[in-house]
Design a protein around this motif. Structure first.
Motif, mmCIF file in Angstrom:
data_model
loop_
_atom_site.group_PDB
_atom_site.id
_atom_site.type_symbol
_atom_site.label_atom_id
_atom_site.label_comp_id
_atom_site.label_asym_id
_atom_site.label_seq_id
_atom_site.Cartn_x
_atom_site.Cartn_y
_atom_site.Cartn_z
ATOM 1 N N CYS A 134 -10.279 23.052 -23.534
ATOM 2 C CA CYS A 134 -11.096 22.733 -24.697
ATOM 3 C C CYS A 134 -10.351 23.140 -25.961
ATOM 4 O O CYS A 134 -9.576 24.085 -25.937
ATOM 5 C CB CYS A 134 -12.424 23.483 -24.640
ATOM 6 S SG CYS A 134 -13.411 23.064 -23.194
ATOM 7 N N SER A 137 -12.000 27.324 -30.525
ATOM 8 C CA SER A 137 -12.990 27.423 -31.588
ATOM 9 C C SER A 137 -12.409 28.238 -32.736
ATOM 10 O O SER A 137 -11.667 29.195 -32.500
ATOM 11 C CB SER A 137 -14.262 28.107 -31.071
ATOM 12 O OG SER A 137 -14.792 27.387 -29.988
ATOM 13 N N GLU A 218 -20.072 22.212 -22.019
ATOM 14 C CA GLU A 218 -19.135 22.449 -20.909
ATOM 15 C C GLU A 218 -17.892 23.184 -21.397
ATOM 16 O O GLU A 218 -17.362 24.034 -20.689
ATOM 17 C CB GLU A 218 -18.792 21.129 -20.222
ATOM 18 C CG GLU A 218 -19.987 20.571 -19.464
ATOM 19 C CD GLU A 218 -19.655 19.452 -18.501
ATOM 20 O OE1 GLU A 218 -18.766 18.641 -18.833
ATOM 21 O OE2 GLU A 218 -20.298 19.387 -17.429
ATOM 22 N N CYS A 219 -17.440 22.861 -22.602
ATOM 23 C CA CYS A 219 -16.292 23.580 -23.169
ATOM 24 C C CYS A 219 -16.634 25.046 -23.403
ATOM 25 O O CYS A 219 -15.872 25.940 -23.045
ATOM 26 C CB CYS A 219 -15.885 22.939 -24.498
ATOM 27 S SG CYS A 219 -14.783 21.533 -24.312
ATOM 28 N N GLU A 220 -17.801 25.276 -24.005
ATOM 29 C CA GLU A 220 -18.212 26.645 -24.306
ATOM 30 C C GLU A 220 -18.436 27.450 -23.024
ATOM 31 O O GLU A 220 -18.032 28.614 -22.929
ATOM 32 C CB GLU A 220 -19.499 26.633 -25.141
ATOM 33 C CG GLU A 220 -19.361 25.973 -26.505
ATOM 34 C CD GLU A 220 -18.593 26.825 -27.494
ATOM 35 O OE1 GLU A 220 -18.374 28.019 -27.215
ATOM 36 O OE2 GLU A 220 -18.217 26.300 -28.565
ATOM 37 N N LYS A 222 -17.109 26.901 -20.062
ATOM 38 C CA LYS A 222 -15.825 27.104 -19.380
ATOM 39 C C LYS A 222 -15.127 28.351 -19.936
ATOM 40 O O LYS A 222 -14.649 29.205 -19.182
ATOM 41 C CB LYS A 222 -14.933 25.881 -19.570
ATOM 42 C CG LYS A 222 -13.631 25.910 -18.763
ATOM 43 C CD LYS A 222 -13.887 25.580 -17.325
ATOM 44 C CE LYS A 222 -12.600 25.436 -16.524
ATOM 45 N NZ LYS A 222 -12.850 25.103 -15.114
ATOM 46 N N THR A 223 -15.101 28.448 -21.255
ATOM 47 C CA THR A 223 -14.474 29.606 -21.901
ATOM 48 C C THR A 223 -15.198 30.894 -21.531
ATOM 49 O O THR A 223 -14.580 31.904 -21.186
ATOM 50 C CB THR A 223 -14.483 29.420 -23.437
ATOM 51 O OG1 THR A 223 -13.790 28.218 -23.760
ATOM 52 C CG2 THR A 223 -13.824 30.600 -24.130
#
Length: 256
Positions: A134, A137, A218-220, A222-223
Motif C-alpha cells: 500500500c 500514509s 484493506e491497506c490500513e 494490512k499495515t
C-alpha cells in the motif's frame, strides 16, 4: 484516501493483550528470578519490551501491584529511610503462587495461550488481505493524531468483503469467527446499518463507494496486522526480555 476510523479513541482491533495482562506476565517471570521487586522495576521491565506505548508516569503499575497486595496475592513491605515516603517492595504470597503459576487460569499459562491464539488470528487475516504493498500514509505532525484501526474498521472490512457476494451480516459473522476471533453480532448489524446509510452497501451488496472504502480498509488493515505480528514476536519473548533486564540490573547493582 477514504476516511476510516469511526472511533479514534478505540484500542486497535489487533491490540493483542491489555497492558494489565502484560504487566502481570512480566511480574510472573520477574518473581521467578528474584523474590522481591519494586513497582518501578516492574514498570522498567515492561517498558523496555517496547510492546505498548507507555506513559512515563509509573502510577499505573504501582496501582496494579497495590491492588494485588489488597487481594493477598502480593505482600507489600514498607522500608523507611531518610526520605519522606517509604520504599515499597513486593513479594508473592501463597495465594499469588496460584494466581501466577499453578492455578487453572494462572498468568504464566493463560497470557501466552492468548498470545498464541492471536498469532493464528493475525496470520489467517494477513493471508486474506491483498499482498500488494500500500502507498505509505503521510506521517501525522502530532504522533497523538496517528490513526487507530479499531474494531469498527475490522467489522466494516468483514461487512464490505461479504457485500461483494451479497452476504448478510450474519454470514459476515461466520467469516469473522473463522479467523478465530468471535464477532459481536449486534454491533455488526449496527455497523451494517451505518454502511447502508452512508451509501457503501445497498441491499447487502457493495456499491462503488463501498469498493473504494474496502480498498482503503484493506491497506490500513494490512499495515496494522503486520505491525501487530511484530508485537506478537516481542510478547512471545517476554521471559527472555525479563531475564535480560534482570541480568543488566544486577550488573548495575554490583557496580553501585
Amino acid at each position: 484516501m477514504v476516511g476510516l476510523s469511526k472511533h479514534s479513541h478505540m484500542r486497535p482491533f489487533a491490540n493483542l493483550i491489555t497492558l494489565n495482562e502484560l504487566v502481570h506476565l512480566v511480574m510472573a517471570h520477574a518473581f521467578t528470578l528474584q523474590k522481591k521487586w519494586m513497582a518501578k522495576d516492574i514498570y522498567d521491565m515492561t517498558s523496555s519490551m517496547n510492546v505498548f506505548p507507555m506513559s512515563s508516569n509509573q502510577t499505573y503499575v504501582y496501582r496494579i501491584m497495590k491492588n494485588l497486595a489488597q487481594k493477598d496475592i502480593l505482600f507489600m513491605e514498607s522500608t523507611w529511610s531518610t526520605t519522606e515516603r517509604p520504599t515499597l517492595h513486593y513479594t508473592v504470597m501463597e495465594k499469588g503462587l496460584i494466581h501466577f503459576y499453578t492455578g487453572e487460569r494462572a498468568v504464566i499459562k493463560a497470557v501466552p495461550t492468548k498470545v498464541k491464539q492471536l498469532r493464528h488470528f493475525l496470520h489467517d487475516l494477513d493471508q486474506k488481505l491483498p499482498a500488494s504493498p500500500c502507498p505509505p500514509s503521510p506521517l501525522p505532525e502530532n504522533e497523538q493524531e496517528k490513526k487507530i484501526i479499531g474494531v469498527a474498521d475490522y467489522y466494516d472490512w468483514l461487512l464490505l468483503r461479504g457485500a461483494l457476494d451479497g452476504k448478510s451480516p450474519h454470514s459476515c459473522k461466520d467469516l469473522g469467527d473463522n479467523f478465530g476471533k468471535p464477532v459481536n453480532l449486534s454491533y455488526l448489524y449496527q455497523l451494517h446499518e451505518d454502511l447502508e446509510q452512508t451509501g457503501h452497501i445497498s441491499d447487502d451488496w457493495i456499491t462503488c463507494k463501498g469498493r473504494e472504502k474496502l480498498a482503503a480498509l484493506e491497506c490500513e488493515l494490512k499495515t496494522e496486522v503486520q505491525e501487530a505480528l511484530k508485537r506478537v514476536e516481542k510478547l512471545e519473548k517476554t521471559e527472555s526480555s525479563v531475564k535480560s533486564w534482570v541480568k543488566a540490573w544486577r550488573q548495575q547493582q554490583a557496580v553501585e
